[in-house]
Design an enzyme around this catalytic site. Structure first.
Site, short mmCIF file in Angstrom:
data_model
loop_
_atom_site.label_atom_id
_atom_site.label_comp_id
_atom_site.label_asym_id
_atom_site.label_seq_id
_atom_site.Cartn_x
_atom_site.Cartn_y
_atom_site.Cartn_z
N LYS A 9 0.86 -1.19 0.00
CA LYS A 9 0.00 0.00 0.00
C LYS A 9 0.89 1.24 0.00
O LYS A 9 2.06 1.20 0.36
CB LYS A 9 -0.93 0.02 1.22
CG LYS A 9 -0.22 0.07 2.59
CD LYS A 9 0.22 1.44 3.05
CE LYS A 9 0.93 1.38 4.40
NZ LYS A 9 1.70 2.63 4.71
N PHE A 99 10.85 -2.23 6.00
CA PHE A 99 11.15 -0.90 6.53
C PHE A 99 10.97 0.18 5.46
O PHE A 99 11.79 1.08 5.33
CB PHE A 99 12.58 -0.84 7.10
CG PHE A 99 12.88 -1.89 8.12
CD1 PHE A 99 12.40 -1.76 9.42
CD2 PHE A 99 13.61 -3.01 7.80
CE1 PHE A 99 12.66 -2.74 10.37
CE2 PHE A 99 13.89 -4.00 8.74
CZ PHE A 99 13.41 -3.85 10.03
N GLY A 101 7.62 1.62 4.48
CA GLY A 101 6.39 2.38 4.47
C GLY A 101 5.34 1.84 3.52
O GLY A 101 4.36 2.52 3.21
N LEU A 102 5.52 0.59 3.07
CA LEU A 102 4.61 -0.01 2.10
C LEU A 102 3.70 -1.06 2.73
O LEU A 102 2.87 -1.66 2.04
CB LEU A 102 5.41 -0.64 0.95
CG LEU A 102 6.29 0.34 0.15
CD1 LEU A 102 7.16 -0.43 -0.84
CD2 LEU A 102 5.43 1.36 -0.58
N GLY A 104 4.43 -4.07 4.01
CA GLY A 104 4.68 -5.45 3.64
C GLY A 104 4.45 -6.44 4.77
O GLY A 104 3.76 -7.45 4.59
N GLY A 105 5.00 -6.17 5.93
CA GLY A 105 4.83 -7.07 7.08
C GLY A 105 3.38 -7.16 7.51
O GLY A 105 2.88 -8.25 7.83
N SER A 106 2.69 -6.04 7.50
CA SER A 106 1.27 -6.02 7.87
C SER A 106 0.43 -6.77 6.86
O SER A 106 -0.50 -7.50 7.22
CB SER A 106 0.78 -4.57 7.98
OG SER A 106 1.45 -3.88 9.01
N SER A 107 0.74 -6.60 5.58
CA SER A 107 0.01 -7.30 4.53
C SER A 107 0.23 -8.80 4.61
O SER A 107 -0.72 -9.59 4.45
CB SER A 107 0.44 -6.78 3.16
OG SER A 107 -0.39 -7.28 2.14
N ASP A 139 -1.45 -1.33 10.80
CA ASP A 139 -1.87 -1.35 9.40
C ASP A 139 -2.59 -2.63 9.00
O ASP A 139 -3.17 -2.71 7.91
CB ASP A 139 -0.66 -1.17 8.47
CG ASP A 139 -0.03 0.21 8.57
OD1 ASP A 139 -0.65 1.10 9.20
OD2 ASP A 139 1.07 0.39 8.03
#
Length: 258
Positions: A9, A99, A101-102, A104-107, A139
């Site tokens: 995102k 790290f 701001g996209l 990735g870990g949350s997605s 997120d």
């Protein structure tokens, strides 16, 4: 095994609205990046320990996928889930930079929750999964809902779908590992200026394309000036917007010439 996409995102805008205890509250527009995603699937394995196969730079117990599993297990007390994760590894083809701001870990965490719910028929509603996801990270609920565009507020737990055309983005990520807590701390100590509820509501009702055409990157994202102040190696990119706490920049693809 079924393969699931965990999309990145970007934050079209990100404005701080105040504080809730130690946490900053925000108003933000999240939009999916359709051409940037991790791919997740399950594979059988022979050892009972929780296993994540993929290119990660953290220990398993620090990974958002593992945290999502622990919270899901605590919520469901599912023997089927526990047995499945003893006999299957989570595989991740990692394409979203960390790290950055996209999200990735949350997605990845959100996609794992949805995978388990669907493949093991756990019977949890999307709202219940989002509530579990909120315990993993701010997120995660956005990604659980699977919206292309949404207004996200509170500390990330309030997700309201925003219906608009998906924008095709170009994304670049400098090789700088940014600490989100450090960015928020810098903002709080040096730049704290929350917007009003009225201004937040106006932004939340404005289409993303209009925001990107009328707002400057530094005004659109309250954390951008903080990141520049915090990290001397981070430099502005003219015509590019800043996602989350960074370090990724994005712009509309149709703006590219040549």
């Amino acid at each position: 095994m079924i393969r699931y996409r965990a999309y990145a995102k970007v934050n079209i805008f990100l404005k701080i609205t105040g504080m809730r205890g130690e946490y900053h509250t925000l108003s933000s527009r999240f939009m999916r990046v359709q051409n940037l995603f991790d791919t997740l699937w399950f594979e059988p394995k022979s050892t009972p320990e929780f296993e994540i196969r993929g290119n990660f730079d953290c220990e398993v117990h620090s990974n958002t996928i593992y945290k999502a599993y622990k919270h899901l297990q605590a919520s469901t007390h599912s023997d089927k889930l526990a047995l499945f994760m003893e006999t299957h590894a989570v595989c991740v083809d990692k394409q979203i930079p960390s790290f950055a701001g996209l999200g990735g870990g949350s997605s990845d965490a959100a996609t794992f929750l949805r995978m388990c719910n669907e493949e093991l028929e756990l019977g949890r509603s999307v709202e219940e999964l989002a509530d579990i996801g909120a315990r993993v990270g701010a997120d995660v609920p956005f990604f659980v809902y699977g919206y292309e565009s949404a207004n996200v507020s509170g500390i990330g737990e309030i997700v309201e779908r925003y219906i608009e055309p998906l924008i095709d983005f170009e994304v670049v990520t400098p090789d700088i590992q940014i600490s989100t807590p450090a960015i928020y701390r810098y903002y709080r100590e040096h730049l704290y200026a929350p917007i009003s509820a009225k201004d937040a509501e106006k932004l939340e009702n404005t289409p993303s394309m209009e925001i990107l055409r009328t707002m400057t990157p530094k005004v659109a994202n309250d954390l951008y000036p903080s990141a520049l102040g915090c990290y001397s190696e981070l430099s502005e990119k003219k015509g590019w917007f800043f996602s989350g706490s960074g370090s990724s920049f994005f712009r509309i693809k149709e703006n590219i010439h040549g």
